[in-house]
Design a protein around this motif. Structure first.
Motif, PDB file in Angstrom:
ATOM      1  N   ASN A 133       0.822  -1.204   0.000  1.00 35.79           N
ATOM      2  CA  ASN A 133       0.000   0.000   0.000  1.00 35.79           C
ATOM      3  C   ASN A 133       0.861   1.262   0.000  1.00 35.79           C
ATOM      4  O   ASN A 133       0.427   2.318   0.465  1.00 35.79           O
ATOM      5  CB  ASN A 133      -0.909   0.011   1.233  1.00 35.79           C
ATOM      6  N   ARG A 164      -2.519   3.321   8.303  1.00 37.62           N
ATOM      7  CA  ARG A 164      -3.114   2.246   7.497  1.00 37.62           C
ATOM      8  C   ARG A 164      -4.601   2.469   7.272  1.00 37.62           C
ATOM      9  O   ARG A 164      -5.131   2.165   6.198  1.00 37.62           O
ATOM     10  CB  ARG A 164      -2.860   0.893   8.179  1.00 37.62           C
ATOM     11  N   ARG A 168      -6.321   2.943   3.608  1.00 38.24           N
ATOM     12  CA  ARG A 168      -7.438   2.122   3.135  1.00 38.24           C
ATOM     13  C   ARG A 168      -8.574   3.005   2.625  1.00 38.24           C
ATOM     14  O   ARG A 168      -9.211   2.683   1.602  1.00 38.24           O
ATOM     15  CB  ARG A 168      -7.931   1.217   4.265  1.00 38.24           C
ATOM     16  N   ARG A 171      -7.627   4.310  -0.779  1.00 40.77           N
ATOM     17  CA  ARG A 171      -7.763   3.257  -1.784  1.00 40.77           C
ATOM     18  C   ARG A 171      -9.205   3.113  -2.234  1.00 40.77           C
ATOM     19  O   ARG A 171      -9.494   3.023  -3.436  1.00 40.77           O
ATOM     20  CB  ARG A 171      -7.230   1.935  -1.214  1.00 40.77           C
ATOM     21  N   ASP A 221      -6.688  -5.201  -0.067  1.00 43.57           N
ATOM     22  CA  ASP A 221      -5.468  -4.691   0.542  1.00 43.57           C
ATOM     23  C   ASP A 221      -4.236  -5.277  -0.132  1.00 43.57           C
ATOM     24  O   ASP A 221      -4.243  -6.417  -0.605  1.00 43.57           O
ATOM     25  CB  ASP A 221      -5.464  -5.043   2.035  1.00 43.57           C
TER      26      ASP A 221
END
Length: 415
Positions: A133, A164, A168, A171, A221
């Protein structure tokens, strides 16, 4: 009536000029489109040439441990990276060969001041976790700094979990932009737009996938993000995202520090040393979103900085965050003429020394110091000084001189 011959000639010349302008504009647009598509391919295809699916990191389960006092960093440990992820060395940028030809305009175009001073501003590079990521981690880190004005500490478990979580969310926003609005025109750079569906289909075709399957995988992920996701986030955040790559340049250096004048005339004592430069690949979002400061990310070899210049991969497989130095710390910036120093000393009649401090960080202090810089405003300051002396019923020239020294003292380093 027949038009005069002069009017006919002018009309023909005008049409000819307009035709040449349209031809030049169409050529420039074609060049820009080709460069952008090539950049998108570089950011998504060349990472895994020959792969039949979108690459996914195998290091995605690396996290901090609660029972460890000194947890290992979530990146390759290196003596050139501090405990918070910052590279110990500063680097310098350079413009891409495509920029003058494309001429995107705006704050970052080839005619702008920022473009001319690009190579003189040092840049700090920061590592992010290499868990698949990294693109979203680097954008999230840059966005946090631009929004809050502070760097996110990566030495605690809570901050890493927040990073994180933010990645996410980025994304999902990127994939939603590409998947849920296929007819939406996404701004690239300059004057170029591309439909979301066309962008997804072009990226999916690289891995023998259709657009729906591509978006399905990208929601998960640790699947590597690339050019389409950068363009999507640029339009969602309405903020430019500038992408750089590692380049190698040669600089001349002397073999010994003694007798530099004699060595400067002797080419035998000089040798060229290879160094890393950060070459700009794309200015996604410029100039449409230039009202906001751009986010800078670097597509580099995952072994960087522990590799020698020229030994890096032809295309990057890891994204890092970049932070150019603030404008007021630019070494090339023309110094402003400030009349007030940081501290001035005066002596009273009793022989006591007083230190007059000026808070330069205060906005009012900054404005007043800039107003006092010109000769025109010195007269206004003198009138204020005379008024103060009159109110105190003191016409002593020495006192008036001391007050003027406090207000308008010229100290070394303030010019």
């Amino acid at each position: 009536r027949r038009r005069p011959r002069r009017a006919l000639v002018l009309s023909r010349n005008r049409k000819k000029t307009n035709h040449n302008k349209k031809k030049k504009t169409s050529t420039m647009a074609a060049v820009t489109t080709f460069i952008l598509m090539a950049t998108l391919l570089l950011l998504s295809l060349e990472k895994t040439t020959g792969s039949s699916t979108i690459p996914r990191s195998t290091n995605r389960r690396v996290t901090y441990s609660d029972d460890t006092t000194n947890p290992p960093p979530p990146w390759n440990p290196s003596s050139q990276i501090d405990e918070d992820g910052f590279l110990t060395s500063e680097y310098f940028r350079m413009s891409g060969d495509w920029e003058v030809e494309a001429d995107i305009g705006g704050k970052h175009g080839p005619k702008s001041r920022r473009f001319k001073t690009l190579e003189h501003i040092p840049v700090k590079i920061r590592q992010v976790p290499g868990d698949g990521n990294c693109l979203f981690h680097s954008i999230s880190t840059c966005l946090n700094y631009q929004t809050n004005g502070t760097q996110l500490s990566m030495k605690s478990l809570r901050n890493m979990e927040n990073l994180r979580h933010t990645s996410r969310c980025l994304r999902q926003k990127a994939v939603d932009c590409l998947d849920k609005h296929p007819k939406r025109l996404l701004f690239l750079q300059g004057n170029e737009y591309l439909r979301a569906r066309d962008l997804v289909d072009a990226a999916a075709a690289q891995y023998d996938l259709d657009g729906e399957r591509y978006c399905e995988l990208m929601r998960k992920d640790s699947y590597w993000g690339g050019g389409p996701e950068i363009v999507a986030l640029c339009n969602v955040l309405r903020r430019p995202i500038h992408v750089y790559e590692l380049a190698t340049t040669s600089t001349s250096s002397s073999s010994s520090s003694e007798d530099k004048k004699s060595q400067s005339h002797s080419p035998k004592h000089r040798h060229k040393q290879a160094t890393f430069r950060l070459r700009r690949m794309a200015c996604f979002g410029s100039p449409k979103f230039d009202r906001r400061e751009p986010l800078h990310i670097l597509s580099a070899d995952s072994r960087f900085p522990d590799i020698s210049p020229g030994k890096q991969m032809s295309s990057g497989n890891h994204f890092l965050a970049m932070f150019p130095s603030p404008d007021d710390k630019r070494p090339h910036a023309r110094p402003k003429r400030v009349m007030r120093g940081g501290c001035s000393h005066t002596t009273t009649d009793n022989g006591d020394h007083h230190h007059h401090h000026h808070d330069e960080d205060h906005p009012m202090g900054t404005r007043s110091s800039s107003r006092l810089g010109g000769r025109r405003h010195l007269g206004r300051g003198n009138r204020d000084t005379n008024r103060q002396a009159t109110n105190n019923n003191n016409n002593n020239n020495n006192t008036r001189t001391k007050i003027a020294e406090v207000l308008y003292s010229k100290r070394p380093g303030t010019f």
